[in-house]
Design a protein around this motif. Sequence first.
Motif, PDB file in Angstrom:
ATOM      1  N   THR A  98       0.809  -1.222   0.000  1.00  0.00           N
ATOM      2  CA  THR A  98       0.000   0.000   0.000  1.00  0.00           C
ATOM      3  C   THR A  98       0.844   1.276   0.000  1.00  0.00           C
ATOM      4  O   THR A  98       0.300   2.379  -0.041  1.00  0.00           O
ATOM      5  CB  THR A  98      -0.977   0.013   1.197  1.00  0.00           C
ATOM      6  OG1 THR A  98      -0.273  -0.370   2.386  1.00  0.00           O
ATOM      7  CG2 THR A  98      -2.119  -0.966   0.969  1.00  0.00           C
ATOM      8  N   ASN A 123       8.265   3.313  -2.637  1.00  0.00           N
ATOM      9  CA  ASN A 123       9.063   4.315  -3.313  1.00  0.00           C
ATOM     10  C   ASN A 123       9.051   3.836  -4.761  1.00  0.00           C
ATOM     11  O   ASN A 123       9.512   2.738  -5.061  1.00  0.00           O
ATOM     12  CB  ASN A 123      10.487   4.275  -2.747  1.00  0.00           C
ATOM     13  CG  ASN A 123      11.247   5.516  -3.064  1.00  0.00           C
ATOM     14  OD1 ASN A 123      11.046   6.540  -2.444  1.00  0.00           O
ATOM     15  ND2 ASN A 123      12.129   5.414  -4.040  1.00  0.00           N
ATOM     16  N   GLY A 154       3.852   9.252  -0.061  1.00  0.00           N
ATOM     17  CA  GLY A 154       4.592   8.002   0.090  1.00  0.00           C
ATOM     18  C   GLY A 154       5.824   8.188   0.956  1.00  0.00           C
ATOM     19  O   GLY A 154       5.734   8.657   2.099  1.00  0.00           O
ATOM     20  N   THR A 155       6.983   7.862   0.406  1.00  0.00           N
ATOM     21  CA  THR A 155       8.226   7.981   1.179  1.00  0.00           C
ATOM     22  C   THR A 155       8.711   9.425   1.260  1.00  0.00           C
ATOM     23  O   THR A 155       9.597   9.742   2.040  1.00  0.00           O
ATOM     24  CB  THR A 155       9.344   7.169   0.523  1.00  0.00           C
ATOM     25  OG1 THR A 155       9.577   7.717  -0.788  1.00  0.00           O
ATOM     26  CG2 THR A 155       8.976   5.709   0.405  1.00  0.00           C
ATOM     27  N   TRP A 204      10.139  10.870  -1.397  1.00  0.00           N
ATOM     28  CA  TRP A 204      11.264  11.043  -2.337  1.00  0.00           C
ATOM     29  C   TRP A 204      10.921  12.005  -3.465  1.00  0.00           C
ATOM     30  O   TRP A 204      11.680  12.936  -3.770  1.00  0.00           O
ATOM     31  CB  TRP A 204      11.680   9.667  -2.904  1.00  0.00           C
ATOM     32  CG  TRP A 204      12.870   9.751  -3.802  1.00  0.00           C
ATOM     33  CD1 TRP A 204      14.038  10.404  -3.555  1.00  0.00           C
ATOM     34  CD2 TRP A 204      13.006   9.170  -5.103  1.00  0.00           C
ATOM     35  NE1 TRP A 204      14.901  10.265  -4.612  1.00  0.00           N
ATOM     36  CE2 TRP A 204      14.291   9.506  -5.576  1.00  0.00           C
ATOM     37  CE3 TRP A 204      12.182   8.385  -5.913  1.00  0.00           C
ATOM     38  CZ2 TRP A 204      14.767   9.100  -6.819  1.00  0.00           C
ATOM     39  CZ3 TRP A 204      12.661   7.969  -7.149  1.00  0.00           C
ATOM     40  CH2 TRP A 204      13.933   8.314  -7.595  1.00  0.00           C
ATOM     41  N   GLY A 225      -4.429  13.975   4.021  1.00  0.00           N
ATOM     42  CA  GLY A 225      -5.801  14.144   3.522  1.00  0.00           C
ATOM     43  C   GLY A 225      -6.021  13.281   2.303  1.00  0.00           C
ATOM     44  O   GLY A 225      -5.114  12.581   1.846  1.00  0.00           O
ATOM     45  N   GLY A 273      -6.103  13.057  -1.295  1.00  0.00           N
ATOM     46  CA  GLY A 273      -5.559  13.833  -2.411  1.00  0.00           C
ATOM     47  C   GLY A 273      -6.545  14.023  -3.544  1.00  0.00           C
ATOM     48  O   GLY A 273      -6.368  14.916  -4.381  1.00  0.00           O
ATOM     49  N   PHE A 308       0.764   1.197 -10.953  1.00  0.00           N
ATOM     50  CA  PHE A 308       0.790   1.811  -9.621  1.00  0.00           C
ATOM     51  C   PHE A 308      -0.236   1.169  -8.699  1.00  0.00           C
ATOM     52  O   PHE A 308      -1.160   0.502  -9.155  1.00  0.00           O
ATOM     53  CB  PHE A 308       0.467   3.309  -9.736  1.00  0.00           C
ATOM     54  CG  PHE A 308       1.671   4.157 -10.022  1.00  0.00           C
ATOM     55  CD1 PHE A 308       2.317   4.827  -9.004  1.00  0.00           C
ATOM     56  CD2 PHE A 308       2.166   4.272 -11.309  1.00  0.00           C
ATOM     57  CE1 PHE A 308       3.442   5.603  -9.254  1.00  0.00           C
ATOM     58  CE2 PHE A 308       3.283   5.047 -11.577  1.00  0.00           C
ATOM     59  CZ  PHE A 308       3.928   5.717 -10.546  1.00  0.00           C
ATOM     60  N   MET A 309      -0.080   1.411  -7.412  1.00  0.00           N
ATOM     61  CA  MET A 309      -1.148   1.022  -6.492  1.00  0.00           C
ATOM     62  C   MET A 309      -2.265   2.061  -6.619  1.00  0.00           C
ATOM     63  O   MET A 309      -2.021   3.207  -6.959  1.00  0.00           O
ATOM     64  CB  MET A 309      -0.629   0.902  -5.062  1.00  0.00           C
ATOM     65  CG  MET A 309       0.358   1.945  -4.646  1.00  0.00           C
ATOM     66  SD  MET A 309       1.270   1.556  -3.142  1.00  0.00           S
ATOM     67  CE  MET A 309       2.337   0.227  -3.617  1.00  0.00           C
ATOM     68  N   ARG A 310      -3.506   1.595  -6.361  1.00  0.00           N
ATOM     69  CA  ARG A 310      -4.661   2.484  -6.584  1.00  0.00           C
ATOM     70  C   ARG A 310      -4.780   3.562  -5.513  1.00  0.00           C
ATOM     71  O   ARG A 310      -4.401   3.338  -4.362  1.00  0.00           O
ATOM     72  CB  ARG A 310      -5.945   1.672  -6.536  1.00  0.00           C
ATOM     73  CG  ARG A 310      -6.044   0.680  -7.644  1.00  0.00           C
ATOM     74  CD  ARG A 310      -7.071   1.068  -8.651  1.00  0.00           C
ATOM     75  NE  ARG A 310      -6.899   0.261  -9.828  1.00  0.00           N
ATOM     76  CZ  ARG A 310      -7.884  -0.049 -10.648  1.00  0.00           C
ATOM     77  NH1 ARG A 310      -9.083   0.384 -10.417  1.00  0.00           N
ATOM     78  NH2 ARG A 310      -7.646  -0.766 -11.704  1.00  0.00           N
ATOM     79  N   LEU A 311      -5.366   4.651  -5.925  1.00  0.00           N
ATOM     80  CA  LEU A 311      -5.769   5.669  -4.965  1.00  0.00           C
ATOM     81  C   LEU A 311      -6.690   4.986  -3.954  1.00  0.00           C
ATOM     82  O   LEU A 311      -7.573   4.220  -4.349  1.00  0.00           O
ATOM     83  CB  LEU A 311      -6.547   6.759  -5.715  1.00  0.00           C
ATOM     84  CG  LEU A 311      -6.629   8.112  -5.056  1.00  0.00           C
ATOM     85  CD1 LEU A 311      -5.283   8.830  -5.155  1.00  0.00           C
ATOM     86  CD2 LEU A 311      -7.693   8.974  -5.728  1.00  0.00           C
TER      87      LEU A 311
HETATM   88  C1  LIG Z   1       3.299   4.614  -4.927  1.00  0.00           C
HETATM   89  S1  LIG Z   1       3.135   5.443  -3.407  1.00  0.00           S
HETATM   90  C2  LIG Z   1       3.730   7.053  -3.776  1.00  0.00           C
HETATM   91  C3  LIG Z   1       5.182   7.201  -4.027  1.00  0.00           C
HETATM   92  C4  LIG Z   1       5.680   8.546  -3.634  1.00  0.00           C
HETATM   93  N1  LIG Z   1       5.315   9.604  -4.526  1.00  0.00           N
HETATM   94  C5  LIG Z   1       7.178   8.548  -3.364  1.00  0.00           C
HETATM   95  O1  LIG Z   1       7.909   9.401  -3.855  1.00  0.00           O
HETATM   96  O2  LIG Z   1       7.599   7.692  -2.584  1.00  0.00           O
HETATM   97  C6  LIG Z   1       1.396   5.758  -3.311  1.00  0.00           C
HETATM   98  C7  LIG Z   1       1.003   6.567  -2.099  1.00  0.00           C
HETATM   99  O3  LIG Z   1      -0.278   7.140  -2.361  1.00  0.00           O
HETATM  100  C8  LIG Z   1      -0.948   7.198  -1.129  1.00  0.00           C
HETATM  101  N2  LIG Z   1      -2.378   7.408  -1.387  1.00  0.00           N
HETATM  102  C9  LIG Z   1      -3.323   6.481  -1.758  1.00  0.00           C
HETATM  103  N3  LIG Z   1      -4.524   7.066  -1.886  1.00  0.00           N
HETATM  104  C10 LIG Z   1      -4.349   8.393  -1.603  1.00  0.00           C
HETATM  105  C11 LIG Z   1      -5.217   9.509  -1.560  1.00  0.00           C
HETATM  106  N4  LIG Z   1      -6.511   9.407  -1.835  1.00  0.00           N
HETATM  107  N5  LIG Z   1      -4.688  10.709  -1.248  1.00  0.00           N
HETATM  108  C12 LIG Z   1      -3.376  10.854  -0.941  1.00  0.00           C
HETATM  109  N6  LIG Z   1      -2.509   9.827  -0.966  1.00  0.00           N
HETATM  110  C13 LIG Z   1      -2.977   8.613  -1.289  1.00  0.00           C
HETATM  111  C14 LIG Z   1      -0.602   5.875  -0.482  1.00  0.00           C
HETATM  112  O4  LIG Z   1      -0.876   5.891   0.914  1.00  0.00           O
HETATM  113  C15 LIG Z   1       0.874   5.768  -0.828  1.00  0.00           C
HETATM  114  O5  LIG Z   1       1.665   6.346   0.189  1.00  0.00           O
END
Ligand SMILES: C[S@@+](CC[C@H](N)C(=O)[O-])C[C@H]1O[C@@H](n2cnc3c(N)ncnc32)[C@H](O)[C@@H]1O
Length: 349
Positions: free
Chosen positions: A54, A57, A84-85, A87, A130, A132, A202-205
């Motif tokens: 879930t 990086n 996420g992380t 980064w 929040g 996003g 990617f993992m889903r929103l």
């Molecule tokens: C693939 S990771 C993001 C990688 C990140 N940009 C990085 O540099 O590490 C996806 C992230 O989106 C977050 N996420 C999922 N649904 C979201 C939402 N509705 N609003 C904000 N963040 C969300 C997850 O909790 C997760 O931390």
Amino acid sequence: MIWPGQASGTGQTDAIDRRIDPARWRQAVYSDVSLTTQWDDGEHSGTGKGRTPTCSNSQPSMVFSMLAALDVEPGSRVLEVGTGTGWNAALLSERFGSPNVVTVEVDADNAATARARLGAAGYSPMAVVGDGAEGWKPSAPFDRVLITASLRQVPRAIVEQVRPGGIIVAPYATEYGGEGVVRLTVREDGSASGPFVGSSAFMRLRQQRTQRTHVREYLGGKPWPADGAKSMTSTSPEELGDWLPMFAIGLQTAGVFPWAEVYDDGSYTLWLRDKAVTSWASIDYVPGAEEFEVYQSGPRTLWGEVQSAYSWWHLQGRPGFERFGITVAAGGLAHAWLDSPSHSVPRVG
Ligand SMILES: C[S@@+](CC[C@H](N)C(=O)[O-])C[C@H]1O[C@@H](n2cnc3c(N)ncnc32)[C@H](O)[C@@H]1O
């Protein structure tokens, strides 16, 4: 703790703890792979893998290609969804200055860790907790929005918070499977339109995850083949199983999703179900066979729909991701197109 490797399933390697094995950790962090950092929304702990990754990086080459598509200009105000992380937020802050970057993360633990990391590295973008999908109104309008979790619908609030001419880059996943990164330009009339720039996974929103009903619910407790009507097909399920045809099928069909039940001898059943739980189809793939047994049930003939979506894509010359695009109307509805917005992708079913 990181689990390097493919983040869309459980194909990652075993966990690496920086404190225990700093050399392997460093090697993984400097490799072109994604690094899972959280499972099951944080409910899973320990060194084993959880059910669903879930947070990760993202793979560096994917991050850089999305940043290139975002085409940020000096002085632009950027919103990132999915801290996420941290980064990506750090990269944006380094290049365009922390005051120009807002990053939103839905998971409070991820957000807190990312904020601490960003601070330790000397960056101070506005990092908020929040959903996003709501954007971040207090800092709107934005010139650029980068979404790092995949969408099935482009959130209206995001489009509304981007100034005309601004750009949104996001992974866009179809219900059927298959996903690409789309680059939308927001227009004066409040619509947004643009092409896909490549494939992604990617993992889903969090709010757009799909809930799927078990196959047995579709069969209504009746013995096999329930009320499924039998036929034969010469289209091999193997032809449809790659990411690109899945993406093309998903742009044409509504609420249909596949699942493969794999057997030890190399055969499998491709199940198709609809989200409304009215219809199902099964196609039995047997290696080397020229015809495959099909059962279909319900008001929708799902194998028929998927086959005709596949045929359309095949007849167009099997176009790649970059030939597709979407337009999101000011009211929020998206329509998919091939080569230009005037050449709509047909809808089946
Ligand atoms: C693939 S990771 C993001 C990688 C990140 N940009 C990085 O540099 O590490 C996806 C992230 O989106 C977050 N996420 C999922 N649904 C979201 C939402 N509705 N609003 C904000 N963040 C969300 C997850 O909790 C997760 O931390």
